[in-house]
Design an enzyme around this catalytic site. Structure first.
Site, mmCIF file in Angstrom:
data_model
loop_
_atom_site.group_PDB
_atom_site.id
_atom_site.type_symbol
_atom_site.label_atom_id
_atom_site.label_comp_id
_atom_site.label_asym_id
_atom_site.label_seq_id
_atom_site.Cartn_x
_atom_site.Cartn_y
_atom_site.Cartn_z
ATOM 1 N N CYS A 196 1.054 -1.191 -0.362
ATOM 2 C CA CYS A 196 0.014 0.408 0.283
ATOM 3 C C CYS A 196 0.717 1.720 0.089
ATOM 4 O O CYS A 196 1.984 1.266 0.655
ATOM 5 C CB CYS A 196 -1.342 -0.326 1.003
ATOM 6 S SG CYS A 196 -1.889 -0.953 1.438
ATOM 7 N N ASP A 197 0.470 2.510 -0.348
ATOM 8 C CA ASP A 197 0.740 3.077 -0.440
ATOM 9 C C ASP A 197 -0.236 4.697 -0.547
ATOM 10 O O ASP A 197 -0.774 4.571 -1.636
ATOM 11 C CB ASP A 197 2.255 4.132 -1.210
ATOM 12 C CG ASP A 197 2.746 4.965 -1.589
ATOM 13 O OD1 ASP A 197 3.828 5.038 -0.892
ATOM 14 O OD2 ASP A 197 2.661 5.997 -1.698
ATOM 15 N N SER A 198 0.260 5.772 0.212
ATOM 16 C CA SER A 198 -0.847 6.346 0.477
ATOM 17 C C SER A 198 -0.604 8.088 0.369
ATOM 18 O O SER A 198 0.936 7.943 0.701
ATOM 19 C CB SER A 198 -1.769 7.123 2.107
ATOM 20 O OG SER A 198 -2.700 5.872 2.457
#
Length: 199
Positions: A70-72
């Site tokens: 994941c990456d935000s």
């Protein structure tokens, strides 16, 4: 089947644990800045998905497992920003966003590994509107002094001290924390894994 979380984020780990999954945590060490610089005119969604895929692919896989990366990042007034890194950057960002709204975008990549090889993959992004409050100067300085906003996407949390300064969100709260449970369930389904088998 074992689930591997390709992230050092304690918030993502907490979300998964609260939802009945005890993942193995492996950190990728991907050079995020270099990867973003290598992308040719990506959309914000393409950027965070590319980062999530790189993280999922970079870690050591087991013979039989599912990997989630994941990456935000925060999209605010046309600019996509990640972790502030310093109190100065976090202060400037908070002064810009106070009393306004931004969109927190989280990219997700799920890999299904069998026999040590990636046999299927699915990716997607979730976008949630965040309505920022307006902390006083004293409150902002106290928040910056904790160090929390320096190491999280957009310089804020909703599940920690930053929650005091978020007036509301429109969308999936787990995505803002760092991993969207609804999107992750759909992506797992696309690679043939029922989320209930991971509980």
């Amino acid at each position: 089947m074992r689930l591997i979380l390709a992230s050092q984020s304690p918030a993502r780990l907490s979300v998964l644990r609260s939802a009945g999954i005890e993942p193995v945590v492996r950190v990728s060490g991907v050079d995020e800045d270099a990867l973003v610089a290598s992308l040719a005119d990506p959309t914000p969604e393409e950027t965070v998905v590319a980062l999530s895929a790189a993280k999922a692919e970079a870690i050591e896989h087991d013979d039989e497992c599912v990997v989630i990366g994941c990456d935000s990042m925060l999209l605010f007034e046309g600019e996509l920003v990640g972790k502030p890194g310093t109190a100065e950057v976090a202060r400037e960002r908070w002064r810009r966003v106070a009393g306004k709204s931004g969109v927190l975008i989280t990219g997700h990549t799920v890999l299904r590994v069998s026999g040590g090889d990636v046999v299927d993959r699915a990716s997607g992004a979730e976008s949630t509107t965040v309505r920022f409050g307006t902390p006083t100067d004293e409150e902002l300085e106290a928040y910056l002094a904790t160090g929390e906003p320096l190491h999280v996407a957009g310089g804020f949390t909703i599940d920690g001290l930053g929650g005091w300064f978020i007036d509301g969100i429109d969308g999936d709260h787990t995505s803002v924390i760092g991993i969207s449970l609804p999107l992750t369930r759909r992506l797992l389904g696309q690679v043939g894994v029922a989320v209930s088998t991971l509980w």
